[in-house]
Write a protein that holds these residues in place. Structure first.
Motif, PDB file in Angstrom:
ATOM      1  N   GLU A 131       0.821  -1.205   0.000  1.00 37.99           N
ATOM      2  CA  GLU A 131       0.000   0.000   0.000  1.00 37.99           C
ATOM      3  C   GLU A 131       0.854   1.253   0.000  1.00 37.99           C
ATOM      4  O   GLU A 131       0.519   2.247  -0.620  1.00 37.99           O
ATOM      5  CB  GLU A 131      -0.849   0.009   1.270  1.00 37.99           C
ATOM      6  CG  GLU A 131      -2.338   0.055   1.052  1.00 37.99           C
ATOM      7  CD  GLU A 131      -3.027  -0.107   2.394  1.00 37.99           C
ATOM      8  OE1 GLU A 131      -2.963   0.830   3.205  1.00 37.99           O
ATOM      9  OE2 GLU A 131      -3.600  -1.197   2.636  1.00 37.99           O
ATOM     10  N   SER A 132       1.964   1.204   0.714  1.00 33.57           N
ATOM     11  CA  SER A 132       2.787   2.407   0.843  1.00 33.57           C
ATOM     12  C   SER A 132       3.511   2.733  -0.447  1.00 33.57           C
ATOM     13  O   SER A 132       3.941   3.855  -0.653  1.00 33.57           O
ATOM     14  CB  SER A 132       3.815   2.216   1.958  1.00 33.57           C
ATOM     15  OG  SER A 132       4.901   1.457   1.466  1.00 33.57           O
ATOM     16  N   GLY A 133       3.660   1.749  -1.320  1.00 30.79           N
ATOM     17  CA  GLY A 133       4.338   2.005  -2.583  1.00 30.79           C
ATOM     18  C   GLY A 133       5.845   2.078  -2.448  1.00 30.79           C
ATOM     19  O   GLY A 133       6.537   2.334  -3.422  1.00 30.79           O
ATOM     20  N   ASP A 134       6.351   1.852  -1.259  1.00 32.51           N
ATOM     21  CA  ASP A 134       7.793   1.924  -1.058  1.00 32.51           C
ATOM     22  C   ASP A 134       8.382   0.527  -1.256  1.00 32.51           C
ATOM     23  O   ASP A 134       8.197  -0.366  -0.442  1.00 32.51           O
ATOM     24  CB  ASP A 134       8.067   2.430   0.358  1.00 32.51           C
ATOM     25  CG  ASP A 134       9.543   2.597   0.619  1.00 32.51           C
ATOM     26  OD1 ASP A 134      10.350   1.999  -0.126  1.00 32.51           O
ATOM     27  OD2 ASP A 134       9.890   3.308   1.565  1.00 32.51           O
TER      28      ASP A 134
END
Lengths: 579, 839
Positions: free
Chosen positions: B567-570
């Motif tokens: 979800e964080s895209g990291d």
């Protein structure tokens, strides 16, 4: 020549700040390691590093020796080793037991209006491997820009990656809000675009000077190595190509057919200025030598370089029967004489002209025709494998996955694919769904889009390339770059309204977005500054086309790209070469 | 108000000292102060008392009690001391209580008696025991200095970052020094000690004897020494009852005083105010308190009770069983205003305002007097400043009222100083309140800063007051309210008697999504208290999914962590979680988890491509992804395998996979490649040379170039090379060999499928015009002109073009007409053109 900007065109923001920022941070990191140290730099960071901090700056901060990172254990006698690498798995294997610090270098200003992330691998990583790891880097770069240059009041984008990057960036902004709040925006619009929205433009041969130089000599990180055939001495010369080169700045956006004439005119003018010496008295001469001569000499040097480059380009292009090639490309773009073009490509392959060129033409054929008909698909591939080697079986598999070279499935209408997808959804293999979706996206619908957006200008008589009338001039008047046309249309409408059909044809129904802030703090000047973000690379032709559009409409465009690309680079990214 | 200066005591001609009560103490002291180890933190900090049973001869069987009180005597904590004998107590800059034990262990307690941690001062200290210890403050934090039983010093300049330093030996030191202190100069901690008539300064490298300049003769021993709050000044008390005052660098004497009391004082501390020229030292004996400075007379107070002195930045606090007082030099502004018969502008303004309230016309007279001298601005400033230094709210108010009154008669008086003073005093009065018990002076408050004051309120769990102050001062939320709420939440999660749901709900209700509050920090705290479920509940409120990941991993909720990381895209985070998962789960479960997370899957594939090729294969296998498996084996046939058998085997596996993937093209192409490889191998064996890994085209070319035409033909037939390719190939190869005879033979073997223009072109490329001409005649009509032009026969080209009546061809020929030689031809074309137009 070299059309001036309209007097009301806005000033560009000062991007040299980005360079200073990166340099200061690097120095800070180096100072964290007091004492002498050896610096290991990854090959593809060398040129960017050179643009940011030269060797003497590094030496000042006690960098002893410089090495290139290679895929083997580092050998050095120094007690402290400092590695400057991109976060990639393959090289971390050789750099163990280290403490890590992040050098938040993401944007390199290559020119007054061009920022590059210098991430050529973004294209392959994302569009082929589905690896989203650089999207976060993009979001951070956008965040940096908005902290430095104020928020962007109007945002548009198209493409899956564009949307993800945009959302990530928004999250970053929200986490750290307060910083940009209340700042006056300097840049009024931002437009994010995925490379796979428009592969066609990137696959065309470039005929605008800067693009042609890139295609012929390869511009690397804003500079080019002109070999002896250009410099007309035995050394090759590294030349920075940007707005500071006065001669280059005037011809960079010109169609190649005009460049030679312009350069010879310029040469005559220069001669005339030299000739003024003759009638001078001592005092005037003194003035001339102290004030003008240096500039003239500099101009002279640049002029002879670019003339040399032109000659070299001409020589290469006539050898390959460039006209024939361009003719075929135009036929593909316009969609006539498909059989003839196919035979041309076949001959191209049979004669082993160039593996990359052949591949490019095949891809162009596939995309403009919505895939190759099965017979051609098989025979061209077979021919290609026979000519250039069987390992390209993998290349074809890559190209198919990326949607660059596909087969027309007979009767495979959109609904058929959709039903295939829905069947897969019920399947437990959720991982496959994304594959199915991407295969859905492979229908390029270029012909229909071209008609909708009027990409092939109707020609009444000769297209005067000296006085371009639209962006098509960057392709000799035969084709308006799709990417640039989309940007033009959206900016005109300030939204995607009325472009639904185009968006659907681009398979981007879920990935076209507009976001406008209500606050009306943006000055009219800033509203004419547009930041265009190309995810997966942009070509110099696109840059030239948008610069032209800007001049026509009184905008200034700023380009942010993951890397400057061209057809050869795209094809190489997809190619499998024997290790 | 007439006797307002009644408690002012002059010291010399220029300074007054006053002592006033801060609090009357009603703490329930069980012991006499003199029987206790006492530590009071500066800046109005808390007081710790530990009855010292170890000092007395009779070893007490009862365990002593450690009591902590606020400065106003409110009990904060009380605990039974169960550890070893304590030598010294002291407060750190963070208001943590450091208890130095005899064995060199330092126990650290919080304000509320909560044990935090402990550390040791080293082996040497452990062996020789602690004789004496001092807690001191430096710009880095708080330090501890120890005198061991072996008469050596060990110190740490910052207990937060413990680095022990053993100081050099003092030569010939046989007994404990009569007095000593830690000094901080040039960011380095030193020890100053007195042995008999000698003084020594210890730094980390050396021990040097020092002599105070201008020291009166006859000193045989130093009984006390005191360093000022800022380490700038030093005072020495000798056995002759003489006090030397000078700079701490021992370079300059400021003054001296002879008090004629030879008894060693209980305490001696500096009493000076920042930026004041006056220097004074307060000396306390059992029943007497003396303020001495650069004056022939001293100020003397009688002490009714056992008292304890606490040096402060701008004065001295003195507390005893029943009272807590503050002794300081009267600040300049107050002195100007309140001095008897003062005519200072501030004094007149205060008078004017008082008269004004009485509705007396004298107000006008006073005001005129100030205005005539042009001193109204100064008067207002004086009143504002003096208000800051007053302790009594009534006095503060009347001074501020006077300032406000004076302001009315000024055109342009910037309001900031007035407004800020009102705000600051309101804050100060609030924290000085008996219940809060932080008796800060204005100067101390400014030195401490509001941020630190807020921290201290938080430390005392006075959350509502802290929040009220933030709101009152309109501090930005991130620095103010949210920070305090976050602290409150961290405290809240430690309340074990409240259920997880209630705590989570209460926290979320209060905090909402206040900016700057990190739910993950609070959750981490909850996890630290062993409340995993609560931590997970709290994490759900965390808006930044990336922040949730590290804690989730720590709590072994890896799958949840994975989806949060995605979800964080990291991607770094995703990798972190993936590697965690990989170690944590068995392979099957791991792969299943990946299957449901395409993004993680593609990342993991990338990882495997570089690190674990075999795993990659397993991944494809599990997904029945035969296409990718095929590609995988193809790649292996180039990269991994070296022997030809191995390569062919890899290709065979690939072909099988492609069949399974229903990719017949790829399967066939792979099989062809297997055949080609075997054949190339045979060619190498039989003919020598390099064939392996050439493309089919290049293999045939190599054969032709080597003169093996038969073999080449055979290969072309076997692999069904199309005619066109074969012609291009042979043409190029033969031209490269310059085998013109064979080329001609070949050209006549049958009708060329690629026409004859390529023959012309290739001959010209090899600069063989003679051969080129042979083929030019055979070129078909539509390319004839081009061919003729290529061989340089412009005239004939013109003829053909005219014959064809083709405009494009005509202009092409014309463009090739150069100079005089082709003049005639050019004319001919022009004529033909003209003719064509006529028709």
């Amino acid at each position: 020549m070299a059309f001036p900007h309209r007097p009301d065109a806005p000033e560009l923001p000062d991007f040299s700040m980005l360079k200073r920022l990166a340099r200061d941070q690097l120095i800070y990191l180096l100072e964290q390691l007091p004492g002498k140290k050896d610096l290991f730099i990854e090959a593809d960071l060398m040129s960017p590093l050179d643009r940011i901090a030269n060797v003497s700056i590094l030496k000042q901060h006690e960098v002893d020796k410089l090495y290139k990172v290679e895929n083997k254990p580092a050998l050095s006698s120094s007690e402290q080793l400092c590695f400057l690498v991109r976060p990639r798995i393959k090289n971390m294997r050789y750099i163990a037991n280290v403490s890590c610090d992040e050098w938040a270098f993401s944007l390199l200003p290559l020119d007054v209006d061009l920022l590059s992330m210098e991430l050529p691998e973004f294209f392959r990583d994302y569009f082929l491997e589905g690896d989203q790891r650089w999207i976060n880097t993009v979001a951070q770069a956008l965040h940096l820009l908005s902290t430095l240059y104020g928020p962007f009041p109007n945002c548009y984008g198209i493409g899956r990656c564009a949307k993800m990057a945009y959302e990530l960036w928004r999250n970053l902004e929200e986490e750290e809000d307060g910083e940009t709040k209340g700042r006056r925006p300097e840049i009024g619009h931002i437009f994010l675009l995925d490379r796979d929205v428009d592969f066609v433009t990137a696959l065309c041969s470039q005929v605008v000077y800067e693009g042609l130089v890139d295609d012929t000599f390869r511009i690397k990180c804003g500079s080019v190595d002109f070999g002896p055939e250009v410099t007309s001495c035995d050394k090759s010369l590294k030349v920075l190509l940007n707005a500071e080169d006065k001669v280059f700045n005037e011809i960079r956006n010109e169609h190649f057919s005009n460049v030679f004439g312009f350069l010879s005119q310029k040469a005559r003018n220069l001669q005339a200025q030299y000739d003024r010496r003759r009638g001078m008295d001592i005092k005037q001469m003194k003035n001339f030598v102290s004030q003008e001569l240096k500039g003239l000499k500099q101009e002279h040097r640049l002029l002879s370089l670019h003339i040399g480059a032109c000659e070299s380009i001409m020589k290469k292009k006539t050898k390959q029967d460039f006209q024939e090639l361009i003719k075929t490309e135009h036929a593909l773009l316009e969609g006539f004489n498909i059989r003839e073009s196919t035979s041309y490509i076949e001959e191209h392959i049979d004669r082993q002209v160039s593996p990359i060129e052949s591949l490019r033409l095949m891809c162009l054929l596939s995309i403009t025709e919505n895939g190759l008909i099965p017979k051609d698909y098989r025979s061209l591939k077979t021919q290609y494998l026979q000519s250039y080697g069987p390992e390209h079986l993998l290349t074809f598999s890559n190209l198919r996955r990326a949607g660059l070279l596909t087969e027309q499935a007979p009767g495979d209408t959109l609904t058929a694919v959709e039903s295939k997808v829905s069947k897969l959804v019920t399947d437990k293999a959720a991982g496959k769904i994304t594959d199915a979706f991407s295969s859905l996206a492979k229908r390029s619908n270029f012909r229909a889009i071209s008609k909708k957006l009027n990409l092939i200008p109707r020609v009444d008589g000769e297209y005067d390339l000296k006085v371009p009338r639209d962006m098509a001039y960057v392709f000799s008047g035969a084709y308006v770059p799709l990417s640039c046309r989309i940007i033009e249309q959206v900016l005109e409408r300030r939204s995607w309204q009325g472009l639904d059909e185009v968006v659907r044809l681009l398979n981007c129904s879920d990935f076209a977005f507009t976001d406008m802030t209500k606050e009306d703090k943006a000055s009219s000047e800033s509203l004419r500054l547009i930041l265009v973000v190309f995810l997966g690379g942009c070509t110099f032709s696109e840059i030239s086309a948008l610069r032209f559009l800007g001049r026509e409409k009184g905008y200034r465009f700023i380009f942010l790209t993951t890397a400057v690309t061209n057809s050869a680079r795209l094809m190489e990214a997809m190619s499998e070469v024997k290790a | 108000m007439d006797c307002y200066t009644a408690n002012w005591n002059p010291l010399g001609d220029s300074a007054f000292y006053r002592k006033y009560e801060l609090y009357s103490m009603d703490w329930d002291l069980k012991e006499e102060l003199r029987d206790c180890l006492v530590a009071a933190a500066p800046y109005g900090g808390p007081i710790a008392l530990l009855r010292n049973p170890w000092r007395k001869e009779k070893a007490a069987s009862v365990r002593p009690v450690l009591d902590i009180y606020s400065a106003s005597g409110m009990p904060l904590a009380s605990l039974l001391w169960k550890s070893g004998p304590v030598v010294s107590l002291g407060w750190s800059a963070e208001e943590e209580l450091l208890c130095v034990q005899e064995d060199g262990a330092v126990l650290v307690y919080g304000l509320h008696g909560d044990f935090r941690r402990h550390f040791s001062m080293g082996n040497e200290v452990l062996q020789n025991r602690v004789l004496d210890a001092r807690i001191f403050h430096t710009e880095f934090g708080s330090g501890v200095a120890i005198l061991t039983g072996a008469h050596r010093f060990t110190l740490s300049a910052n207990v937060g970052d413990l680095k022990l330093r053993r100081m050099p030996e003092v030569p010939g030191l046989q007994s404990a020094p009569s007095c000593w202190t830690a000094l901080c100069q040039d960011r380095v901690a030193h020890i100053l000690l007195a042995v008999g008539p000698d003084l020594y300064l210890l730094d980390h490298a050396a021990c040097s004897a020092v002599t105070p300049p201008g020291l009166a003769p006859g000193v045989s021993s130093f009984l006390q020494m005191a360093v000022s709050f800022t380490y700038r000044h030093l005072a020495l008390f000798t056995d002759t009852g003489y006090i030397w005052m000078g700079t701490a660098s021992l370079k300059e004497k400021l003054c001296e005083f002879n008090c004629n009391i030879r008894a060693p004082p209980k305490q001696m501390v500096w009493c000076s105010r920042p930026r004041s020229k006056e220097r004074a030292v307060v000396v306390a004996w059992e029943r007497r308190l003396m303020v001495v400075g650069d004056a022939p007379e001293s100020i003397q107070f009688v002490l009714d009770e056992d008292s304890y002195l606490v040096p402060e930045l701008d004065g001295v606090r003195i507390f005893s069983h029943s009272t807590h007082e503050f002794l300081h030099e009267v600040p300049a502004a107050s002195e100007e205003i309140f001095k008897i018969a003062s005519m200072a502008p501030g004094a007149l303004l205060l008078e004017a305002q008082k008269e004004y309230e009485k509705e007396s016309q004298k107000a006008d007279e006073y005001l005129r007097e100030i205005q005539e001298l042009g001193q109204l601005t100064q008067a207002v400033q004086q009143c504002i400043e003096a208000a800051g230094h007053e302790h009594q709210p009534d006095m503060q108010k009347s001074l501020l009222r006077a300032a406000s009154f004076g302001k009315c008669f000024l055109d342009r008086f910037p309001p900031d100083s007035f407004v800020h003073m009102c705000q600051d005093l309101r804050v100060l009065n609030a924290v000085r309140d008996y219940h809060i018990g932080i008796p800060l002076t204005y100067s101390q408050y400014k030195q401490l800063t509001i941020q630190v004051l807020l921290d201290r309120l938080v430390l005392r769990r006075l959350y509502p007051l802290a929040i009220q102050i933030c709101e009152y001062l309109r501090l930005p939320e991130v620095q103010g309210v949210s920070r305090i709420l976050a602290h409150w939440a961290c405290y809240k999660v430690q309340q074990k008697d409240v259920s997880d749901e209630d705590v989570a709900r209460a926290i979320n209700q209060k905090l909402g999504d206040t900016p700057g509050v990190s739910y993950s920090d609070i959750a981490a705290r909850a996890y630290g208290c062993g409340r995993t479920e609560l931590a997970i509940k709290l994490l759900e409120y965390e808006p930044r999914s990336g922040e949730q990941v590290p804690l989730l991993l720590k709590m072994k909720r890896s799958k949840l962590a994975l989806s949060k990381a995605i979800e964080s895209g990291d991607t770094d985070l995703v990798f972190t979680v993936l590697l965690h998962l990989k170690n944590e789960l068995n392979r099957g479960d791991f792969f299943m988890t990946l299957r449901n997370q395409p993004m993680a899957l593609s990342l993991y594939r990338q990882f495997c491509k570089h690190q674990e090729l075999e795993t990659l294969k397993d991944l494809y296998n599990q997904d029945d992804n035969h296409q990718e498996l095929g590609s995988f084996h193809i790649r292996a046939s180039y990269a991994a395998e070296e022997r030809i058998e191995g390569r062919v085997a890899a290709l065979q596996t690939a072909a099988d996979a492609f069949y399974k993937a229903k990719n017949e093209f790829a399967a066939k192409a792979t099989e062809d490649q297997m055949r080609l490889l075997r054949l190339q191998r045979r060619l190498e064996d039989e003919l020598g040379g390099q064939f392996l890994d050439l493309s089919l085209h290049d293999t045939v070319t190599t054969l032709i170039l080597g003169g093996h035409n038969k073999r080449a033909e055979q290969l072309a037939r076997d692999f069904r090379i199309p005619d066109k390719r074969l012609w291009w190939l042979k043409l190029t190869a033969l031209a490269d060999l310059e085998d013109w005879e064979e080329l001609e033979k070949f050209s006549k073997s049958k009708k060329s499928p690629i026409g004859y223009l390529p023959f012309v072109e290739i001959c010209m490329k090899q600069h063989n015009k003679y051969e080129a001409k042979k083929y030019a005649s055979r070129v078909g009509p539509e390319q004839k002109v081009k061919a003729l032009l290529l061989v340089g026969d412009v005239a004939q080209a013109a003829d053909v073009a005219i014959e064809h009546r083709n405009e494009a061809e005509l202009s092409l020929v014309l463009s090739h007409c150069t100079g005089a030689t082709d003049g005639a031809t050019a004319d001919k074309i022009q004529r033909a053109r003209a003719q064509a137009q006529k028709k």
